[in-house]
Design a protein around this motif. Structure first.
Motif, PDB file in Angstrom:
ATOM      1  N   UNK A  64      38.230  49.900  24.142  1.00 10.44           N
ATOM      2  CA  UNK A  64      36.811  49.745  23.854  1.00 10.44           C
ATOM      3  C   UNK A  64      35.975  49.601  25.106  1.00 10.44           C
ATOM      4  N   UNK A  65      34.807  50.231  25.121  1.00  4.48           N
ATOM      5  CA  UNK A  65      33.940  50.189  26.297  1.00  4.48           C
ATOM      6  C   UNK A  65      33.400  48.778  26.530  1.00  4.48           C
ATOM      7  N   UNK A  66      33.362  47.948  25.491  1.00  2.15           N
ATOM      8  CA  UNK A  66      32.895  46.574  25.663  1.00  2.15           C
ATOM      9  C   UNK A  66      33.745  45.811  26.663  1.00  2.15           C
ATOM     10  N   UNK A  67      35.023  46.169  26.756  1.00  2.00           N
ATOM     11  CA  UNK A  67      35.935  45.450  27.653  1.00  2.00           C
ATOM     12  C   UNK A  67      36.074  46.119  29.010  1.00  2.00           C
ATOM     13  N   UNK A  68      35.147  47.007  29.342  1.00  2.00           N
ATOM     14  CA  UNK A  68      35.189  47.722  30.623  1.00  2.00           C
ATOM     15  C   UNK A  68      34.100  47.175  31.548  1.00  2.00           C
ATOM     16  N   UNK A  69      34.490  46.836  32.761  1.00  2.00           N
ATOM     17  CA  UNK A  69      33.536  46.284  33.734  1.00  2.00           C
ATOM     18  C   UNK A  69      33.693  46.998  35.064  1.00  2.00           C
ATOM     19  N   UNK A  70      32.566  47.438  35.617  1.00  2.00           N
ATOM     20  CA  UNK A  70      32.561  48.087  36.918  1.00  2.00           C
ATOM     21  C   UNK A  70      32.010  47.171  37.990  1.00  2.00           C
ATOM     22  N   UNK A  71      32.400  47.437  39.220  1.00  2.00           N
ATOM     23  CA  UNK A  71      31.916  46.670  40.365  1.00  2.00           C
ATOM     24  C   UNK A  71      31.814  47.578  41.572  1.00  2.00           C
ATOM     25  N   UNK A  72      30.662  47.549  42.225  1.00  2.00           N
ATOM     26  CA  UNK A  72      30.459  48.258  43.483  1.00  2.00           C
ATOM     27  C   UNK A  72      30.216  47.226  44.580  1.00  2.00           C
ATOM     28  N   UNK A  73      30.906  47.408  45.695  1.00  2.11           N
ATOM     29  CA  UNK A  73      30.755  46.508  46.837  1.00  2.11           C
ATOM     30  C   UNK A  73      30.473  47.357  48.073  1.00  2.11           C
ATOM     31  N   UNK A  74      29.362  47.101  48.716  1.00  2.72           N
ATOM     32  CA  UNK A  74      28.989  47.868  49.905  1.00  2.72           C
ATOM     33  C   UNK A  74      30.066  47.737  50.980  1.00  2.72           C
ATOM     34  N   UNK A  75      30.382  48.850  51.617  1.00  2.00           N
ATOM     35  CA  UNK A  75      31.406  48.839  52.654  1.00  2.00           C
ATOM     36  C   UNK A  75      30.995  47.970  53.843  1.00  2.00           C
ATOM     37  N   UNK A  76      29.703  47.693  53.960  1.00  2.00           N
ATOM     38  CA  UNK A  76      29.235  46.821  55.046  1.00  2.00           C
ATOM     39  C   UNK A  76      29.746  45.395  54.896  1.00  2.00           C
ATOM     40  N   UNK A  77      30.217  45.027  53.678  1.00  2.00           N
ATOM     41  CA  UNK A  77      30.753  43.687  53.457  1.00  2.00           C
ATOM     42  C   UNK A  77      32.225  43.589  53.821  1.00  2.00           C
ATOM     43  N   UNK A  78      32.856  44.723  54.125  1.00  2.00           N
ATOM     44  CA  UNK A  78      34.262  44.702  54.488  1.00  2.00           C
ATOM     45  C   UNK A  78      35.107  45.458  53.488  1.00  2.00           C
ATOM     46  N   UNK A  79      36.416  45.384  53.672  1.00  2.00           N
ATOM     47  CA  UNK A  79      37.370  46.068  52.801  1.00  2.00           C
ATOM     48  C   UNK A  79      37.983  45.076  51.833  1.00  2.00           C
ATOM     49  N   UNK A  80      38.028  45.452  50.565  1.00  2.00           N
ATOM     50  CA  UNK A  80      38.523  44.567  49.517  1.00  2.00           C
ATOM     51  C   UNK A  80      39.797  45.105  48.888  1.00  2.00           C
ATOM     52  N   UNK A  81      40.627  44.169  48.435  1.00  2.00           N
ATOM     53  CA  UNK A  81      41.878  44.530  47.785  1.00  2.00           C
ATOM     54  C   UNK A  81      41.696  44.840  46.306  1.00  2.00           C
ATOM     55  N   UNK A  82      42.799  45.056  45.622  1.00  2.00           N
ATOM     56  CA  UNK A  82      42.768  45.434  44.211  1.00  2.00           C
ATOM     57  C   UNK A  82      42.249  44.289  43.342  1.00  2.00           C
ATOM     58  N   UNK A  83      41.626  44.639  42.197  1.00  2.49           N
ATOM     59  CA  UNK A  83      41.088  43.611  41.305  1.00  2.49           C
ATOM     60  C   UNK A  83      42.170  42.680  40.764  1.00  2.49           C
ATOM     61  N   UNK A  84      41.803  41.420  40.603  1.00  2.00           N
ATOM     62  CA  UNK A  84      42.658  40.427  39.963  1.00  2.00           C
ATOM     63  C   UNK A  84      41.993  40.034  38.641  1.00  2.00           C
ATOM     64  N   UNK A  85      42.497  40.549  37.512  1.00  3.84           N
ATOM     65  CA  UNK A  85      41.832  40.342  36.226  1.00  3.84           C
ATOM     66  C   UNK A  85      41.869  38.889  35.769  1.00  3.84           C
ATOM     67  N   UNK A  86      40.931  38.564  34.892  1.00  3.55           N
ATOM     68  CA  UNK A  86      40.880  37.255  34.244  1.00  3.55           C
ATOM     69  C   UNK A  86      42.103  37.104  33.348  1.00  3.55           C
ATOM     70  N   UNK A  87      42.986  36.144  33.612  1.00  5.28           N
ATOM     71  CA  UNK A  87      44.200  36.008  32.812  1.00  5.28           C
ATOM     72  C   UNK A  87      43.943  35.535  31.387  1.00  5.28           C
ATOM     73  N   UNK A  88      42.726  35.027  31.110  1.00  2.85           N
ATOM     74  CA  UNK A  88      42.427  34.577  29.745  1.00  2.85           C
ATOM     75  C   UNK A  88      42.155  35.745  28.815  1.00  2.85           C
ATOM     76  N   UNK A  89      42.070  36.961  29.364  1.00  2.00           N
ATOM     77  CA  UNK A  89      41.826  38.131  28.528  1.00  2.00           C
ATOM     78  C   UNK A  89      40.372  38.378  28.231  1.00  2.00           C
ATOM     79  N   UNK A  90      39.496  38.017  29.163  1.00  2.00           N
ATOM     80  CA  UNK A  90      38.067  38.257  28.990  1.00  2.00           C
ATOM     81  C   UNK A  90      37.747  39.736  28.899  1.00  2.00           C
ATOM     82  N   UNK A  91      36.485  40.033  28.689  1.00  2.00           N
ATOM     83  CA  UNK A  91      36.054  41.413  28.478  1.00  2.00           C
ATOM     84  C   UNK A  91      35.908  42.160  29.802  1.00  2.00           C
ATOM     85  N   UNK A  92      37.006  42.291  30.521  1.00  2.42           N
ATOM     86  CA  UNK A  92      36.974  43.063  31.756  1.00  2.42           C
ATOM     87  C   UNK A  92      36.591  42.273  32.982  1.00  2.42           C
TER      88      UNK A  92
END
Length: 334
Positions: A173-201
């Motif tokens: 379901x699209x309700x459980x999909x969440x996007x995030x954009x982070x400007x490269x000027x803030x540095x390099x980021x690793x892979x997402x760590x999801x909410x273990x409680x099972x939130x909506x993305x």
């Protein structure tokens, strides 16, 4: 009036007072996170208008219905006091959203981070609308609940690139999909760590070794519906802990909660950007309602030890979404 005659007005006032407290300050009974009171207190602006109308109506009725004059007058007085109290809460939280018309019109200091949060409503706003917001306001961090991976990626491209693109989806379901954009000027980021409680993305990204950007959490909490109250409470608690638990954190998105709800009652050492800028009573949902009637459920939280809130704006309705976008400008403290 005899002492016995006062019993009816006193009883009516007491009953009205209990109900009024439950409506305007359910925290007094520990019920701000319980189905019913949680939904009502989220719409505090509406209860103020409704309470004012009710107080006037009951007062007029007291003048007309002589046998019940004193009980009705007592009820009108209680409702009036509760309404004034609730209006005072709104006033203290602030109704003065900062007005920023464009990135060019805002002053941008060294190290400032522009954080945009926008629930696009089932991916409905579209990448063009999202990209327009990004470029207009110069966003560095963009949190997009209810947004597909395709829209998230396309919006980054249309905004000119220069972003790391992250996405997490719990189920189909699209309700459980969440996007995030982070400007490269803030540095390099690793892979997402999801909410273990099972939130909506909901998920967190952290800077890679050698990068000094802030930990960032994208939030989409379950709504407080009858069958999901426990999930809602868990999601909001998790989101606030993400801010408290890591130095310099920025946590933003659709919390489906206001400052009246349990998880957001105690934020230190973090701060709610809207509250810091006297805008915490400006409604963000639903976008079709006047700002004073809606629920302020979209937030930007930041570690107050690391960040100072320069401005917070509730933007105009965009792309047919039922949420208004919110924009916070943060700068390093000290």
């Amino acid at each position: 009036m005899t002492p016995r005659g006062w019993a009816w007005p006193a009883g009516s006032a007491a009953a009205a007072a209990l109900l009024a407290v439950l409506v305007v300050w359910p925290q007094a009974f520990g019920m701000a996170g319980v189905y019913g009171p949680a939904q009502v207190v989220a719409l505090r602006g509406l209860t103020v208008v409704a309470g004012g109308a009710a107080a006037v109506g009951v007062a007029v009725l007291a003048l007309v219905v002589r046998p019940a004059r004193w009980p009705l007058a007592a009820v009108a007085g209680v409702v009036a006091v509760a309404t004034v109290f609730s209006a005072g809460v709104l006033w203290s939280r602030g109704v003065w959203s900062d007005r920023i018309t464009s990135a060019a019109s805002s002053t941008s200091g060294e190290g400032e981070v522009q954080v945009l949060a926008f629930n696009t409503l089932y991916d409905g706003a579209g990448p063009e609308v999202v990209a327009g917001l990004i470029t207009t306001y110069g966003a560095d961090v963009v949190v997009l609940p209810e947004t597909s991976a395709e829209t998230t990626s396309r919006a980054a491209t249309l905004a000119g690139g220069g972003f790391q693109v992250f996405h997490h989806q719990v189920d189909a379901g699209i309700t459980s999909a969440t996007g995030l954009l982070v400007a490269t000027s803030l540095g390099t980021y690793g892979e997402p760590r999801p909410d273990p409680s099972g939130g909506l993305g909901s998920f967190t990204v952290r800077p890679e070794p050698g990068s000094d950007g802030p930990p960032i959490t994208a939030v989409h909490a379950w709504p407080p519906t009858g069958d999901a109250m426990a999930r809602w409470r868990d999601d909001t608690v998790w989101a606030v802990r993400r801010c408290k638990g890591a130095e310099g954190s920025i946590v933003a998105g659709d919390f489906n909660a206001t400052l009246d709800h349990p998880a957001l009652r105690s934020l230190a050492p973090c701060a709610d950007a809207a509250a810091e800028r006297d805008a915490a009573a400006v409604g963000t949902w639903p976008a079709t309602w006047p700002w004073w009637a809606g629920a302020p459920i979209d937030h930007v939280l930041a570690d107050a030890r690391a960040w100072e809130v320069v401005s917070f704006s509730v933007l105009g309705a965009a792309g047919g979404s039922d949420h208004r976008p919110v924009l916070a400008v943060l700068r390093p403290a000290g």
